[in-house]
Enzyme design. Sequence first.
Site, PDB file in Angstrom:
ATOM      1  CE1 TYR A 255      64.750  -8.473  64.978  1.00 34.70           C
ATOM      2  CE2 TYR A 255      65.240  -6.120  64.977  1.00 34.70           C
ATOM      3  CZ  TYR A 255      65.628  -7.430  64.747  1.00 34.70           C
ATOM      4  OH  TYR A 255      66.901  -7.694  64.305  1.00 34.70           O
TER       5      TYR A 255
ATOM      6  CD  GLU B 263      67.918 -10.680  65.386  1.00 31.46           C
ATOM      7  OE1 GLU B 263      68.409 -11.821  65.418  1.00 31.46           O
ATOM      8  OE2 GLU B 263      67.555 -10.120  64.336  1.00 31.46           O
TER       9      GLU B 263
END
Length: 412
Positions: A132, A220
């Site tokens: 991530y 993101e």
Amino acid sequence: MFDAHPQFLSAEGYTAMNIHEYQAKELMLKYGVATPPGAVAGTAEEAEAVAKSLNTTDLVIKAQIHAGGRGKGTFTNGFKGGVHLCKTAAEAKDLASKMIGQTLVTIQTGEAGKLVSKVLVGQSKEIARELYFAIVLDREAQAPVIIASTRGGMNIEDVAHETPELLLHMRVDPALGLQPYEARKLAEYLDLKGDLLKPACAIFHALYKCFIATDCSLVEINPLVVTKQNEVMALDAKFNFDDNAMFRHPDIMAYRDITEEDPREVEASKFGLSYIGLDGNIACLVNGAGLAMGTMDIIQYAGGRPANFLDVGGGANEQQVTEAFKILVSDKNVKAILVNIFGGIMKCDTIAQGIINAVKAVSLPVPLVVRLEGTNVAAGKKLLQESNLPIIAADDLADAAKKVVAAALGNK
Ligand code: GDP
Ligand code: MN
């Protein structure tokens, strides 16, 4: 964005422009962020053609909506998953035909789901690890903050809730930008070593450059993957941009997909009105953002619920007021309208005339309460009285709130 950082949610919730994954990937390519090849398709036939052109037996078909959680989503027709792997162009066509024109419900779409009009057909990568990586503009830190985790993928929300210590937060000095040692530190944290170190740092720098250059509020990448071929790549991307900076990015404005936005907000933006749709039943039209917030608060205090935020600005003209009324009455939830205007630069009589003309043009289906204060207030009130329109006059803000809440209740 998951809610590990509540302050970003509030920053984000406020008119941030969103784009689709396929557009984010086009943008990332421009900035040199490694991402697998692919293209968007609006029909099953186009999906088949894209699949053929990719010339591979590893394909991925992904529903394009302004929401995440697609992998675990379900279409309202029962078909499971907005992300599918396949081998042939024929399968790509079949999968696309099951997704395009259907509504996908994910944890981020709400119960109503979102209509899928396009799919991204890409080359699929064999995943060794899912990481991530995000960059957010953090109001508290007054700087971009990078968030990284080795636990990327579809369960990042759970990681953020249950084991927040598995997320690294790194503030980046906005004057210096992302420094090479910081990029190496991130790579080390994500266990991107050896041959992976250089390409990983290159991705971090490219994403940071893209974030700053395009006035993002959020980038993101979930997942950022290590492939079985030992490459580092962005497999998914969510971008939010600062609305107020979009005037200097016509190329990004062109990515805007208004079918994904609240139709009331789309209409308002055409006329330069600052409008945010809410789910109450008392519409309000106010000049000045602070007064608009105060008006919403006092409606709530009087026991009502605002249907919107609307600031028509200090210099609103009659056309804007008329268009504003049209948007307010087009909202089927609205049971009463409150106009709260402080005549400072604009005079109350000018505003009153604007309200009268707007109301005549729109033919109001719900009660209207007007509170005017400021320059030429007496002349303004007289105009409203003499108009013979069914306008409920209020003396002050508290009185206005009480009257509009009562009017909405009586109009059930
Ligand atoms: P999201 O669910 O909306 O966040 O959509 P993603 O693009 O993140 O896809 C969900 C999941 O599908 C990812 O976490 C991956 O595990 C998987 N996935 C997505 N793209 C690919 C791909 O190209 N190859 C493989 N093998 N898996 C993929
Ligand atoms: Mn994702």
